[in-house]
Structures are given as C-alpha cells and as structure tokens.
Scaffold this active site. Structure first.
Site, PDB file in Angstrom:
ATOM      1  CB  SER A  98      -0.884  -0.036   1.252  1.00  0.00           C
ATOM      2  OG  SER A  98      -1.622   1.158   1.377  1.00  0.00           O
ATOM      3  CE  LYS A 129      -4.817   0.370   0.432  1.00  0.00           C
ATOM      4  NZ  LYS A 129      -5.528  -0.373   1.511  1.00  0.00           N
ATOM      5  CE  LYS A 142      -3.911   4.052   2.094  1.00  0.00           C
ATOM      6  NZ  LYS A 142      -5.133   3.598   2.760  1.00  0.00           N
ATOM      7  CG  ASP A 180      -7.821   2.800   0.637  1.00  0.00           C
ATOM      8  OD1 ASP A 180      -8.968   3.293   0.707  1.00  0.00           O
ATOM      9  OD2 ASP A 180      -7.240   2.261   1.607  1.00  0.00           O
ATOM     10  CD  GLU A 220      -8.918  -0.358   0.741  1.00  0.00           C
ATOM     11  OE1 GLU A 220      -7.988  -0.615  -0.062  1.00  0.00           O
ATOM     12  OE2 GLU A 220      -8.759  -0.388   1.972  1.00  0.00           O
ATOM     13  CG  ASP A 230     -10.712  -0.300   5.033  1.00  0.00           C
ATOM     14  OD1 ASP A 230     -11.020  -0.678   6.170  1.00  0.00           O
ATOM     15  OD2 ASP A 230      -9.570   0.166   4.795  1.00  0.00           O
ATOM     16  CE  LYS A 261      -7.525  -1.731   6.824  1.00  0.00           C
ATOM     17  NZ  LYS A 261      -7.548  -0.261   6.877  1.00  0.00           N
ATOM     18  N   GLY A 273      -4.511  -3.891   6.132  1.00  0.00           N
ATOM     19  CA  GLY A 273      -3.419  -3.686   7.084  1.00  0.00           C
ATOM     20  C   GLY A 273      -3.572  -2.368   7.796  1.00  0.00           C
TER      21      GLY A 273
HETATM   22  O1  OSB Z   1      -7.207   2.266   4.563  1.00  0.00           O
HETATM   23  O2  OSB Z   1      -6.220   0.442   4.269  1.00  0.00           O
HETATM   24  C1  OSB Z   1      -6.259   1.531   4.818  1.00  0.00           C
HETATM   25  C2  OSB Z   1      -3.122   2.063   6.948  1.00  0.00           C
HETATM   26  C3  OSB Z   1      -3.652   2.711   8.038  1.00  0.00           C
HETATM   27  C4  OSB Z   1      -4.996   3.008   8.048  1.00  0.00           C
HETATM   28  C5  OSB Z   1      -5.808   2.647   6.965  1.00  0.00           C
HETATM   29  C6  OSB Z   1      -5.295   1.979   5.872  1.00  0.00           C
HETATM   30  C7  OSB Z   1      -3.901   1.708   5.860  1.00  0.00           C
HETATM   31  C8  OSB Z   1      -3.216   1.076   4.737  1.00  0.00           C
HETATM   32  C9  OSB Z   1      -1.882   0.414   5.073  1.00  0.00           C
HETATM   33  O3  OSB Z   1      -3.583   1.138   3.599  1.00  0.00           O
HETATM   34  C10 OSB Z   1      -1.848  -1.029   4.785  1.00  0.00           C
HETATM   35  C11 OSB Z   1      -0.635  -1.696   5.387  1.00  0.00           C
HETATM   36  O4  OSB Z   1      -0.630  -1.993   6.607  1.00  0.00           O
HETATM   37  O5  OSB Z   1       0.295  -1.968   4.638  1.00  0.00           O
HETATM   38 MG    MG Z   2      -8.464   1.183   3.225  1.00  0.00          MG
END
Ligand code: OSB
Ligand code: MG
Length: 369
Positions: A135, A161, A163, A188, A213, A238, A262, A290
């Site tokens: 991510s 992924k 953001k 995401d 996402e 999510d 999660k 994650g």
């Molecule tokens: O939205 O998936 C998410 C990390 C912190 C809070 C929200 C998210 C995330 C990530 C990180 O996308 C995923 C990872 O742990 O590698």
């Molecule tokens: Mg997410």
C-alpha cells in the site's frame, strides 16, 4: 485457562517512510500490545488503533481505557475456556472493536500455544504461503509514484495499492497504469469523495483497476449502493464494515463486490471468520487489510489470510517495508512470487524481542489476578 496476568504496552516506532492518505500523514506508529499470561504460557496481541482518530474513532487512549476499565476486569483471575467465552463477557461493551480485538488476538495466541498448533491451523487456514501487495501513500508527484512502484515491484510485490484523494487521483492512477500496463493495481480513497464525485470516480474505470476501496463516507453503505451500479470497477468496502451484519448489508444492497477484512476493525478473528464465510457463500472475494502493524499483529494477520476465501493479495507487506527494526523475530520477507510464508510454530509463530519492545515502549501497565 485461568488468566494470571495481563500487561498493556504502548509502543512508538518511526515508519521507514512517511505514509500519506486522504486523512493525513503518518510518520510513526503507536499501537497497544497486549500480553496475557496463563498457566505458564504467554499470548500476544496488537490492537491496531493509532494515535489519532482519523481512520476510526478509536485511539491508543480509548483502547487503553476500554481494556483497563471494562474488558480486563471481566477476565482477570477467571477461567476463560474459549474465545466465545471472552466475546460473551465483553459483549456489554458497545463497539470499541480494536480494544476487544487486541485482547482477543492475545487469547487466540494463548489457546493455540496451549494446544500446540499454529495460529493458521487454529483459525482454519488452508495455505502455507499467502499473496501480498504493498500500500503506497500519496506521493509528491506522479513521477515519484512511478519510482516507488518500480522499487516495490523489484522487491517482488505483485500487487500495488495507491492512496488517492480529490485532485490527486486521475493523473497519479494514469501514470501508474501507463508505466505498469500489467500490474495488479487498486486505489484506496479512505472516504474522500461523495456521490457528487461519481463522474470523477467513473473516470477511474479506464485504468483496469482490481477495485476502488472505500470511496464514500467512512460509515456509509447506502450511498455506495448507489455508486456501485454506475462503476465498472468493483467497490471494496473497508471503513464501513464493522461486523458480519454490516457485510451482509453491503452485499445485499449491492454496495460492494469485494470486502477488505481488517480483524481489528471488526473486533477480532472470530468476527473476521464469520465475514470470510459469509462472503464465500456469496462469491464475494475478500482480502486482508493492514494497519501498519508491528511484527506481532503482522504474524497473526498472515495466519488469518491463509483462509481459503482470501483470494486477493493482502496489505501485509514484509516487516522492513514498515520499520527499520521490528519487535519480533524472524521477520517476514517477500519472495520472488510476491508471497509471504505462513508460520508453522505454535501460536503466532514469531518470538517477541523483549529488549527491543522495552526500548520502544512509551506506556506500560500490569494487571495481576
Ligand atoms: O485504509 O487500508 C487503509 C493504513 C492505516 C490506516 C488505513 C489503511 C492503511 C493502509 C496500510 O492502507 C496497509 C498496510 O498496513 O500496509
Ligand atoms: Mg483502506
């Protein structure tokens, strides 16, 4: 098992690189580690709530408060015979899923060690390796993003992924897709859009994404059900999924075609398995999200992701992608196929480095029966 002692520790560790999302930039992680001792065995769990209430309302402080004042008194000195027993005792506390999960994870580890089985076996895992991705936070420019993807794909990651946020979406996604025409790519939004942005979100359909996402409200299912029919790309929820009931609502309303699990967000592994099974029955693929966990949470997540309906690569990267020095050994490494190996030792299958944990601890409290 009779619970003799519980310890809470909050750690603070710098991330190897800043992680920017639509809700802010993170430079370091602070999570609560739960240690439960019973009958000569020790179980470990990690509550993934962060320092700030930006992804979820829960924070380290709310986790501490709920564990210390409500959840721990219900189990300390008591004979806890199953995970269901713990869930039953905790059910008067509304929500606070990440607080409940921290303790629940530690109990799963404890029970698995008592039975001499791995966490994966305990949870019903069927795989010895799991597919993972990475991510990537919002970057300063599309060029910087392409460089980042290049770095990660050369390390073995097969799914990327990225953001996104309004204004930092189409150009970035277009650049990523142009530079990597065949990579598994997903975005995401962390709730950064509204239904009024439907046209902008539909423009993402051009980039052959695995999924989008959580584009809309952090607690919304209804508006997502209005958006999904307009999009070719599957929506993956999510933030909005806190329980198997939410998952059923999302599926029945057609608000998503994929769900991210999660375990912290849904209150633990027992609820995660219910969501996994419900999705399997509806042909909805799931993948493991994650929360930038330390090696303790990571090892448990790897075990959950070994269940059969986790058919898409998870946000469970190698320890080194997050922290220069983690608090467990051995660390997970990504292999040439973009996979992590599921531990086979009893419980979470990694050893906690006590000295290292002590060094990064910023708050500690012990509870004895
Ligand atoms: O939205 O998936 C998410 C990390 C912190 C809070 C929200 C998210 C995330 C990530 C990180 O996308 C995923 C990872 O742990 O590698
Ligand atoms: Mg997410």
């Amino acid at each position: 098992m009779r619970i003799d002692r519980i310890e809470l520790r909050q750690f603070k560790m710098p991330l190897v690189a800043p992680f920017e999302t639509s809700f802010g930039v993170e430079l370091e992680e602070q999570h609560v580690i739960v240690r439960v001792d019973a009958e000569g065995l020790t179980g470990w769990g990690e509550s993934p709530a962060g320092a700030e209430p930006f992804y979820s309302y829960e924070t380290n402080q709310t986790v501490w408060h709920i564990c210390r004042d409500f959840l721990i008194p219900n189990i300390l000195g008591q004979d806890i015979h199953s995970i269901d027993d713990f869930i039953e005792r905790s059910s008067r506390v509304r929500s606070h899923n990440m607080a409940k999960a921290g303790l629940e994870f530690a109990l799963w580890d404890l029970f698995a060690k008592a039975r001499g089985v791995s966490m994966s076996q305990m949870l019903g895992g069927t795989r010895d390796r799991i597919a993972v991705g990475v991510s990537i936070g919002i970057q300063s420019s599309p060029e910087a993003l392409v460089q980042r993807i290049e770095d990660y794909s050369s390390q073995g990651y097969k799914r990327i992924k990225i953001k996104i946020a309004p204004g930092r979406d189409l150009q970035f996604t277009a650049a990523a897709r142009k530079a990597f025409p065949n990579i598994l790519l997903q975005v995401d939004a962390n709730s950064a859009y509204t239904l009024n942005d439907a046209d902008r979100l539909c423009a993402l359909d051009e980039y052959n994404l695995l999924l989008i996402e959580q584009p809309l409200g952090h607690d919304d299912i209804y508006d997502h059900s209005k958006l999904q029919p307009k999009l070719k790309t599957p929506i993956c929820l999510d933030e909005s999924i806190h329980s198997v009931a939410d998952a059923r609502e999302g599926i029945e309303l057609g608000a998503c075609r994929i769900i991210n699990i999660k375990p912290g967000r849904v209150g633990g592994f027992a609820e995660s398995i219910k969501i996994h099974d419900l999705c399997a029955a509806h042909n909805i693929p799931v993948w493991h999200g994650g929360m930038l966990e330390s090696g303790i949470g990571r090892a448990a997540n790897v075990a959950l992701a070994s269940l059969p309906n986790f058919t898409l690569p998870g946000d469970i990267s190698a320890n080194k992608r997050y922290f220069a020095e983690d608090i467990v050994t051995p660390e997970f490494t990504v292999d040439a196929d973009g996979m992590l190996t599921v531990p086979t030792k009893p419980g979470i299958g990694v050893e906690v480095l006590k000295d290292r944990l002590e060094k990064v601890t910023v708050r500690r409290e012990e509870f004895r029966a």
